[in-house]
Scaffold this active site. Structure first.
Site, mmCIF file in Angstrom:
data_model
loop_
_atom_site.group_PDB
_atom_site.id
_atom_site.type_symbol
_atom_site.label_atom_id
_atom_site.label_comp_id
_atom_site.label_asym_id
_atom_site.label_seq_id
_atom_site.Cartn_x
_atom_site.Cartn_y
_atom_site.Cartn_z
ATOM 1 C CE1 TYR A 202 3.853 69.743 -16.278
ATOM 2 C CE2 TYR A 202 5.765 68.372 -16.731
ATOM 3 C CZ TYR A 202 4.646 68.653 -15.974
ATOM 4 O OH TYR A 202 4.323 67.850 -14.903
ATOM 5 C CD GLU B 147 8.823 65.222 -19.421
ATOM 6 O OE1 GLU B 147 9.153 66.063 -20.257
ATOM 7 O OE2 GLU B 147 8.928 64.002 -19.613
ATOM 8 C CG HIS C 64 2.059 59.038 -11.422
ATOM 9 N ND1 HIS C 64 3.130 59.909 -11.404
ATOM 10 C CD2 HIS C 64 0.994 59.746 -11.011
ATOM 11 C CE1 HIS C 64 2.718 61.085 -10.986
ATOM 12 N NE2 HIS C 64 1.417 61.022 -10.742
ATOM 13 C CB SER D 49 7.527 66.594 -13.360
ATOM 14 O OG SER D 49 7.627 65.822 -14.532
HETATM 15 P P1 NAP Z 1 -3.959 66.345 -14.439
HETATM 16 O O1 NAP Z 1 -4.826 65.128 -14.495
HETATM 17 O O2 NAP Z 1 -3.699 67.114 -15.676
HETATM 18 O O3 NAP Z 1 -4.618 67.313 -13.329
HETATM 19 C C1 NAP Z 1 -4.219 68.656 -13.219
HETATM 20 C C2 NAP Z 1 -5.185 69.356 -12.289
HETATM 21 O O4 NAP Z 1 -4.820 70.737 -12.222
HETATM 22 C C3 NAP Z 1 -6.662 69.332 -12.739
HETATM 23 O O5 NAP Z 1 -7.479 69.175 -11.610
HETATM 24 C C4 NAP Z 1 -6.849 70.713 -13.341
HETATM 25 O O6 NAP Z 1 -8.185 71.154 -13.326
HETATM 26 C C5 NAP Z 1 -6.016 71.517 -12.353
HETATM 27 N N1 NAP Z 1 -5.697 72.865 -12.840
HETATM 28 C C6 NAP Z 1 -5.186 73.204 -14.034
HETATM 29 N N2 NAP Z 1 -5.037 74.543 -14.089
HETATM 30 C C7 NAP Z 1 -5.467 75.053 -12.910
HETATM 31 C C8 NAP Z 1 -5.577 76.355 -12.383
HETATM 32 N N3 NAP Z 1 -5.206 77.432 -13.076
HETATM 33 N N4 NAP Z 1 -6.050 76.512 -11.129
HETATM 34 C C9 NAP Z 1 -6.458 75.440 -10.395
HETATM 35 N N5 NAP Z 1 -6.378 74.164 -10.865
HETATM 36 C C10 NAP Z 1 -5.895 73.981 -12.093
HETATM 37 O O7 NAP Z 1 -2.542 65.982 -13.818
HETATM 38 P P2 NAP Z 1 -2.109 64.719 -12.920
HETATM 39 O O8 NAP Z 1 -1.610 63.644 -13.822
HETATM 40 O O9 NAP Z 1 -3.146 64.447 -11.935
HETATM 41 O O10 NAP Z 1 -0.811 65.299 -12.210
HETATM 42 C C11 NAP Z 1 -0.918 65.982 -10.963
HETATM 43 C C12 NAP Z 1 0.292 66.877 -10.792
HETATM 44 O O11 NAP Z 1 1.468 66.083 -10.825
HETATM 45 C C13 NAP Z 1 0.472 67.916 -11.881
HETATM 46 O O12 NAP Z 1 1.067 69.048 -11.284
HETATM 47 C C14 NAP Z 1 1.458 67.280 -12.846
HETATM 48 O O13 NAP Z 1 2.161 68.272 -13.549
HETATM 49 C C15 NAP Z 1 2.331 66.536 -11.871
HETATM 50 N N6 NAP Z 1 2.985 65.326 -12.359
HETATM 51 C C16 NAP Z 1 2.249 64.358 -12.988
HETATM 52 C C17 NAP Z 1 2.876 63.192 -13.377
HETATM 53 C C18 NAP Z 1 2.102 62.080 -14.036
HETATM 54 O O14 NAP Z 1 2.728 61.196 -14.630
HETATM 55 N N7 NAP Z 1 0.782 62.046 -13.916
HETATM 56 C C19 NAP Z 1 4.247 63.014 -13.133
HETATM 57 C C20 NAP Z 1 4.945 64.025 -12.485
HETATM 58 C C21 NAP Z 1 4.312 65.171 -12.081
HETATM 59 P P3 NAP Z 1 -9.210 70.847 -14.545
HETATM 60 O O15 NAP Z 1 -9.865 69.547 -14.176
HETATM 61 O O16 NAP Z 1 -10.132 72.022 -14.512
HETATM 62 O O17 NAP Z 1 -8.399 70.770 -15.803
HETATM 63 O O1 F7E Z 2 4.186 61.182 -23.405
HETATM 64 C C1 F7E Z 2 5.374 59.963 -26.633
HETATM 65 C C2 F7E Z 2 5.783 61.360 -26.217
HETATM 66 O O2 F7E Z 2 2.333 62.760 -22.956
HETATM 67 C C3 F7E Z 2 5.038 60.097 -23.154
HETATM 68 C C4 F7E Z 2 2.933 64.068 -17.830
HETATM 69 O O3 F7E Z 2 2.116 63.492 -16.841
HETATM 70 O O4 F7E Z 2 4.716 62.516 -17.374
HETATM 71 C C5 F7E Z 2 3.861 62.995 -18.398
HETATM 72 O O5 F7E Z 2 4.612 63.583 -19.453
HETATM 73 C C6 F7E Z 2 5.891 59.811 -24.375
HETATM 74 C C7 F7E Z 2 6.592 61.032 -24.958
HETATM 75 O O6 F7E Z 2 3.763 61.889 -21.058
HETATM 76 C C8 F7E Z 2 2.244 60.212 -28.441
HETATM 77 O O7 F7E Z 2 6.540 62.005 -27.233
HETATM 78 C C9 F7E Z 2 4.153 59.247 -28.723
HETATM 79 O O8 F7E Z 2 7.898 60.643 -25.311
HETATM 80 O O9 F7E Z 2 2.169 60.380 -22.103
HETATM 81 P P1 F7E Z 2 3.000 61.559 -22.399
HETATM 82 P P2 F7E Z 2 5.073 62.760 -20.748
HETATM 83 O O10 F7E Z 2 5.352 63.737 -21.819
HETATM 84 O O11 F7E Z 2 6.153 61.805 -20.386
HETATM 85 C C10 F7E Z 2 5.568 63.509 -16.779
HETATM 86 C C11 F7E Z 2 6.401 62.840 -15.706
HETATM 87 C C12 F7E Z 2 4.820 64.704 -16.318
HETATM 88 O O12 F7E Z 2 5.223 65.366 -15.372
HETATM 89 C C13 F7E Z 2 3.745 65.209 -17.218
HETATM 90 O O13 F7E Z 2 2.835 66.032 -16.485
HETATM 91 O O14 F7E Z 2 5.033 59.329 -25.401
HETATM 92 N N1 F7E Z 2 4.220 59.914 -27.541
HETATM 93 N N2 F7E Z 2 2.969 59.422 -29.287
HETATM 94 C C14 F7E Z 2 3.045 60.525 -27.332
HETATM 95 N N3 F7E Z 2 2.586 61.276 -26.314
HETATM 96 C C15 F7E Z 2 1.320 61.735 -26.377
HETATM 97 N N4 F7E Z 2 0.826 62.470 -25.351
HETATM 98 N N5 F7E Z 2 0.512 61.477 -27.459
HETATM 99 C C16 F7E Z 2 0.921 60.716 -28.523
HETATM 100 O O15 F7E Z 2 0.195 60.494 -29.466
#
Ligand code: NAP
Ligand code: F7E
Length: 333
Positions: A157, A129, A187, A127
């Protein structure tokens, strides 16, 4: 027929990757946790597909991971998308986040080695992050992060993701595993979890729309609006995951759009889509949604992915907002 395992198949990315792999003719094993409620909403259209098999498992349980892999030792590709993926939640549940997001990856890598599955290719969802407060300066004098930017994680995280990322590198070097990590920037899309900021905004707009824009509808409560994020479309990004595992050599790749916007700009665009310019009267700033530490600025450089994977994002911010707002406005009508 190629065979893949997706850990985290019920999540946003897992569901898009499942669609992609099935469209490419794969047999897919999806791993999902056993929950008291049904978590298969995002993949419900795939449950009856003859080439898809949903199995129960939890990546925090090494024996569970080992059993799933042992039953599928001939698998070509293993994708680890499972995580406690919410940054804000990770401050409140750091131990759980470590167990799933950090140690879970070790459990899969170690099982692959212990079972001698050296022919299987592995993808880890790293990520942006992990960069946290860190950036480089590009030729135009702008802040940017690429594969060589150092990591300065700003949350439990991000620390767990860094550990998993380094584990991938170690297993690649120590055991010769074909293990790659995609350093994906944010994304989003119509399948995004409803507590991430983009979806929280578009879902609120959709719900408000369904009331006929009722003046008494509870306001949208948000935290920090000044952070910059590089937002792309999830459907584009799972293509990059697959491409990484088609390369002869494993490697790490940044996946992003190269454009960055504040939450405020996302609000401009999302409310603009329903014809509202002055959204501030509908939003309340709530300290509850601030984090103990923030990542202020993310903007990626995916030149390496463009060159080596021939991958490019196809969706810009306006396209993304359109997909999300229109989905949420039209949902359940
Ligand atoms: P998400 O919607 O939160 O999906 C996470 C998945 O992990 C869900 O299917 C969840 O199952 C499963 N999970 C959680 N704990 C588990 C466990 N103990 N054993 C097996 N499965 C488990 O996340 P996403 O947005 O699709 O992201 C996919 C991956 O990319 C994650 O690793 C995230 O950290 C990483 N990532 C996401 C972003 C982004 O912007 N979306 C960016 C960078 C990296 P449940 O349905 O049961 O909760
Ligand atoms: O926050 C601000 C918050 O939770 C984005 C995950 O998929 O992308 C994601 O992490 C920004 C932050 O995503 C609210 O403080 C303001 O600055 O949508 P977010 P994230 O923290 O960037 C990375 C790449 C991952 O890997 C992670 O899995 O938005 N913000 N107000 C808020 N955020 C949330 N959630 N809720 C609010 O009310």
């Amino acid at each position: 027929m190629k065979k893949a395992i997706i850990f985290g198949v019920t999540g946003q990315d897992g569901s898009h990757l499942l669609d992609l792999l099935l469209s490419k003719g794969y047999e897919v094993i999806g791993v999902a946790r056993r929950c008291s409620v049904d978590t298969s909403e995002r993949i419900k259209n795939r449950l009856e597909c003859p080439h898809f098999n949903l199995v129960h498992g939890d990546i925090t349980d090494a024996s569970s991971v080992m059993n799933i892999l042992r039953n599928n030792e001939d698998v070509d590709e293993i994708y680890n998308l499972a995580a406690q993926s919410h940054v804000g939640v990770s401050f409140k549940q750091p131990g759980l986040t470590w167990d799933i997001t950090g140690k879970g990856c070790f459990n899969i890598l170690q099982s692959i080695v212990d079972l001698g599955m050296f022919g299987s290719r592995f993808y880890q969802a790293s990520s942006s992050e992990m960069f946290g407060d860190s950036y480089d300066i590009d030729k135009d004098g702008e802040k940017v992060q690429n594969e060589n930017t150092k990591f300065l994680p700003q949350s439990p995280y991000a620390i767990a993701k860094c550990a998993a990322h380094y584990a991938v590198r170690l297993f690649r070097e120590a055991y010769g595993l074909h293990a790659s990590a995609g350093i994906l920037f944010n994304h989003e899309g119509e399948r995004r979890g409803e507590t991430f900021v983009t979806r929280k905004i578009t879902k609120w707009i959709g719900d408000w729309h369904k009331t006929g824009y009722d003046k008494n509808f509870p306001k949208l409560r948000l935290g920090n609006l000044e952070a910059f994020r590089d937002w792309g479309y999830a459907g584009d990004y799972v293509r990059a995951m697959w491409l990484m595992l088609q390369q002869e050599q494993p490697d790490d790749y940044v996946i992003c759009t190269g454009k960055t916007h504040t939450i405020r700009e996302f609000l401009d665009c999302a409310f603009g889509h329903i014809g509202i310019e002055d959204w501030e009267e509908h939003v309340v700033i709530d300290p509850e949604f601030y984090r103990p530490a923030e990542v202020d600025y993310l903007r990626g450089d995916c030149s390496k992915a463009k060159e080596k994977l021939e991958w490019e994002p196809e969706c810009n911010l306006e396209d993304l907002v359109k997909i999300m707002v229109e989905h949420d406005v039209n949902a359940n009508i």
